[in-house]
Design an enzyme around this catalytic site. Structure first.
Site, PDB file in Angstrom:
ATOM      1  N   GLU A  26       0.828  -1.216   0.000  1.00 56.47           N
ATOM      2  CA  GLU A  26       0.000   0.000   0.000  1.00 56.47           C
ATOM      3  C   GLU A  26       0.861   1.264   0.000  1.00 56.47           C
ATOM      4  O   GLU A  26       2.058   1.216   0.292  1.00 56.47           O
ATOM      5  CB  GLU A  26      -0.927   0.008   1.217  1.00 56.47           C
ATOM      6  CG  GLU A  26      -0.178   0.009   2.541  1.00 56.47           C
ATOM      7  CD  GLU A  26      -0.819   0.913   3.576  1.00 56.47           C
ATOM      8  OE1 GLU A  26      -1.152   2.062   3.244  1.00 56.47           O
ATOM      9  OE2 GLU A  26      -0.954   0.454   4.730  1.00 56.47           O
ATOM     10  N   LYS A  87      -5.571  10.825   0.636  1.00 54.72           N
ATOM     11  CA  LYS A  87      -5.608   9.491   1.238  1.00 54.72           C
ATOM     12  C   LYS A  87      -6.889   8.821   0.750  1.00 54.72           C
ATOM     13  O   LYS A  87      -7.980   9.248   1.104  1.00 54.72           O
ATOM     14  CB  LYS A  87      -5.597   9.622   2.762  1.00 54.72           C
ATOM     15  CG  LYS A  87      -5.827   8.316   3.526  1.00 54.72           C
ATOM     16  CD  LYS A  87      -5.798   8.558   5.027  1.00 54.72           C
ATOM     17  CE  LYS A  87      -6.353   7.381   5.818  1.00 54.72           C
ATOM     18  NZ  LYS A  87      -6.446   7.642   7.255  1.00 54.72           N
ATOM     19  N   VAL A 107      -5.257   0.435   3.029  1.00 55.70           N
ATOM     20  CA  VAL A 107      -5.410  -1.019   2.959  1.00 55.70           C
ATOM     21  C   VAL A 107      -6.663  -1.371   2.155  1.00 55.70           C
ATOM     22  O   VAL A 107      -6.615  -2.222   1.254  1.00 55.70           O
ATOM     23  CB  VAL A 107      -5.497  -1.630   4.378  1.00 55.70           C
ATOM     24  CG1 VAL A 107      -5.924  -3.099   4.324  1.00 55.70           C
ATOM     25  CG2 VAL A 107      -4.153  -1.499   5.097  1.00 55.70           C
ATOM     26  N   ASP A 139     -16.474   5.536  14.193  1.00 51.66           N
ATOM     27  CA  ASP A 139     -15.278   5.471  13.356  1.00 51.66           C
ATOM     28  C   ASP A 139     -14.699   4.056  13.310  1.00 51.66           C
ATOM     29  O   ASP A 139     -13.959   3.636  14.192  1.00 51.66           O
ATOM     30  CB  ASP A 139     -14.220   6.470  13.856  1.00 51.66           C
ATOM     31  CG  ASP A 139     -13.063   6.616  12.868  1.00 51.66           C
ATOM     32  OD1 ASP A 139     -13.001   5.828  11.904  1.00 51.66           O
ATOM     33  OD2 ASP A 139     -12.239   7.525  13.061  1.00 51.66           O
ATOM     34  N   SER A 141     -12.773   1.552  10.495  1.00 45.55           N
ATOM     35  CA  SER A 141     -12.113   1.615   9.184  1.00 45.55           C
ATOM     36  C   SER A 141     -12.769   0.708   8.155  1.00 45.55           C
ATOM     37  O   SER A 141     -13.178  -0.415   8.461  1.00 45.55           O
ATOM     38  CB  SER A 141     -10.650   1.227   9.342  1.00 45.55           C
ATOM     39  OG  SER A 141     -10.004   1.260   8.087  1.00 45.55           O
ATOM     40  N   ASP A 143     -11.204  -0.767   6.128  1.00 47.69           N
ATOM     41  CA  ASP A 143     -10.300  -1.923   5.995  1.00 47.69           C
ATOM     42  C   ASP A 143     -11.010  -3.210   6.410  1.00 47.69           C
ATOM     43  O   ASP A 143     -10.842  -4.252   5.778  1.00 47.69           O
ATOM     44  CB  ASP A 143      -9.063  -1.753   6.887  1.00 47.69           C
ATOM     45  CG  ASP A 143      -8.126  -0.648   6.404  1.00 47.69           C
ATOM     46  OD1 ASP A 143      -8.422  -0.028   5.368  1.00 47.69           O
ATOM     47  OD2 ASP A 143      -7.114  -0.417   7.080  1.00 47.69           O
ATOM     48  N   LYS A 161      -3.382  -1.106  14.414  1.00 54.13           N
ATOM     49  CA  LYS A 161      -2.631  -0.034  15.058  1.00 54.13           C
ATOM     50  C   LYS A 161      -3.018   0.160  16.519  1.00 54.13           C
ATOM     51  O   LYS A 161      -4.177   0.060  16.888  1.00 54.13           O
ATOM     52  CB  LYS A 161      -2.818   1.254  14.263  1.00 54.13           C
ATOM     53  CG  LYS A 161      -1.908   1.286  13.058  1.00 54.13           C
ATOM     54  CD  LYS A 161      -2.242   2.385  12.132  1.00 54.13           C
ATOM     55  CE  LYS A 161      -3.563   2.076  11.439  1.00 54.13           C
ATOM     56  NZ  LYS A 161      -3.778   2.895  10.270  1.00 54.13           N
TER      57      LYS A 161
HETATM   58  N1  PSU Z   1      -0.274   1.102   8.726  1.00 53.76           N
HETATM   59  C1  PSU Z   1       0.813   1.890   8.904  1.00 53.76           C
HETATM   60  N2  PSU Z   1       0.699   3.213   8.583  1.00 53.76           N
HETATM   61  C2  PSU Z   1      -0.447   3.703   7.997  1.00 53.76           C
HETATM   62  C3  PSU Z   1      -1.568   2.847   7.784  1.00 53.76           C
HETATM   63  C4  PSU Z   1      -1.418   1.546   8.189  1.00 53.76           C
HETATM   64  O1  PSU Z   1       1.852   1.436   9.365  1.00 53.76           O
HETATM   65  O2  PSU Z   1      -0.481   4.877   7.649  1.00 53.76           O
HETATM   66  C5  PSU Z   1      -2.813   3.325   7.062  1.00 53.76           C
HETATM   67  C6  PSU Z   1      -3.327   2.169   6.209  1.00 53.76           C
HETATM   68  O3  PSU Z   1      -3.310   2.592   4.873  1.00 53.76           O
HETATM   69  C7  PSU Z   1      -4.731   1.915   6.685  1.00 53.76           C
HETATM   70  C8  PSU Z   1      -5.125   3.285   7.106  1.00 53.76           C
HETATM   71  O4  PSU Z   1      -5.560   1.388   5.698  1.00 53.76           O
HETATM   72  O5  PSU Z   1      -3.952   3.732   7.813  1.00 53.76           O
HETATM   73  C9  PSU Z   1      -6.384   3.264   7.952  1.00 53.76           C
HETATM   74  O6  PSU Z   1      -6.875   4.546   8.016  1.00 53.76           O
HETATM   75  P1  PSU Z   1      -8.278   4.832   8.744  1.00 53.76           P
HETATM   76  O7  PSU Z   1      -7.989   4.540  10.196  1.00 53.76           O
HETATM   77  O8  PSU Z   1      -8.566   6.283   8.468  1.00 53.76           O
HETATM   78  O9  PSU Z   1      -9.275   3.905   8.118  1.00 53.76           O
HETATM   79 MN    MN Z   2     -11.876   6.110  10.033  1.00 53.13          MN
END
Ligand code: PSU
Ligand code: MN
Length: 306
Positions: A26, A87, A107, A139, A141, A143, A161
């Site tokens: 990604e 993004k 992702v 919230d 994701s 993903d 994370k």
């Molecule tokens: N893992 C990392 N750094 C990142 C991300 C994941 O080490 O920046 C990113 C991935 O692209 C994941 C995104 O899909 O954060 C999720 O964002 P959100 O929480 O806004 O869905």
């Molecule tokens: Mn989100």
């Protein structure tokens, strides 16, 4: 022929045609997860780790309204350096393409594109998931939903994370029927932290064993992806107490500044990298590269079986 045939770099197309192992990577972690120039170095090292293990890397992004599967070094550099890169999650793809924009793919977007192009193995750092206090903010994701529908894909990561609500994220993956395999571990790792203490039910200890699970999953036609999680290498794991303090500080700061939605994850990562003086960043880079390598090793095993 599919919608992305023209998007695929020649070396990747060649590998796919001949059943050779390919690993998708990604680009959000390059554009929004890590600071310059560590982001470019990480992107290059991840690709090299895939090659060293005998597979072809396919970094995915959207450049000037076109999906690109496989980027040149100049394009990787542009993505790492530019500050106007969007993004893009899966839902952003159509507007971004129609508008001719440039975007890093998360992702959810990367996995969707990769699978559409016939690439079955994907590596990242940490998955998106259920955010803390999601009961109020909603919230969660995309993903997770993409994992639920990415039939037959293998996703290699270091869990989700640390900034997330991890027990809730595990529950959400269970609800969606997504199997999680611990790689040489019995508990869920959390990104730069080697363990959450949250037990996993399934474990594999080498790439061949992981490939075996994926092969059965594909043969049965069980919906969704298989997630393979491994811990950050021990030598690069930061001190958990320092990391937790940095995380609390970052969450409080985001609260004060009213940062929510898709800006939240990049904000928290940047703030934690800053307050730990690069300690979390070193770990973040190490785990991303290690995951790319493991994904490639499993991809090689899968290609051998096909
Ligand atoms: N893992 C990392 N750094 C990142 C991300 C994941 O080490 O920046 C990113 C991935 O692209 C994941 C995104 O899909 O954060 C999720 O964002 P959100 O929480 O806004 O869905
Ligand atoms: Mn989100």
């Amino acid at each position: 022929m599919n919608a992305f045939t023209e998007a695929i770099a020649p070396d990747i197309a060649h590998a796919l045609q001949h059943g050779q192992p390919v690993v998708s990577l990604e680009s959000t972690l390059i554009a929004h997860g890590l600071p310059w120039p560590s982001n470019l170095e990480t992107a290059r090292r991840s690709e090299q780790a895939v090659r060293d293990a005998g597979a072809v890397p396919a970094t995915i992004a959207v450049l000037d309204g076109r999906v690109r599967i496989g980027l040149s070094d100049t394009e990787l550099t542009l993505l790492a350096q530019a500050d106007n890169v969007l993004k893009a999650g899966r839902r952003d793809l159509s507007p971004v393409l129609a508008g001719g924009r440039t975007a890093a793919t998360t992702v959810s977007a990367t996995l969707w594109i990769a699978r559409s192009a016939g690439i079955g193995v994907f590596a990242t750092g940490g998955l998106g998931g259920v955010h803390r206090r999601a009961a109020e903010s909603f919230d969660v994701s995309t993903d997770l939903d993409e994992l639920a529908q990415a039939d037959g894909s293998l996703v290699v990561c270091s869990g989700a994370k640390t900034v997330l609500d991890l027990p809730a994220t595990l529950e959400a993956l269970e609800t969606r029927g997504v199997p999680i395999l611990g790689y040489q571990t019995d508990a869920l790792p959390a990104f730069t932290s080697r363990t959450t203490g949250l037990p996993l039910e399934h474990r594999v200890d080498d790439p061949a064993e992981a490939a075996q699970v994926v092969a059965v999953h594909r043969r049965l036609g069980v919906p969704g992806a298989v997630v393979l999680v491994q811990q950050v290498p021990e030598s690069d794991a930061p001190n958990d107490a320092i990391m937790n303090a940095a995380l609390d500080d970052a969450l409080a700061q985001a609260d004060r500044l009213g940062i929510t939605g898709k800006r939240l994850t990049p904000f928290l990562l940047a703030r934690i990298h800053e307050t730990t003086h690069g300690m979390s960043q070193t770990a973040n880079v190490a785990l991303i590269v290690a995951n790319a390598s493991l994904a490639a090793q499993v991809a090689v095993e899968l290609a051998r079986r096909a």
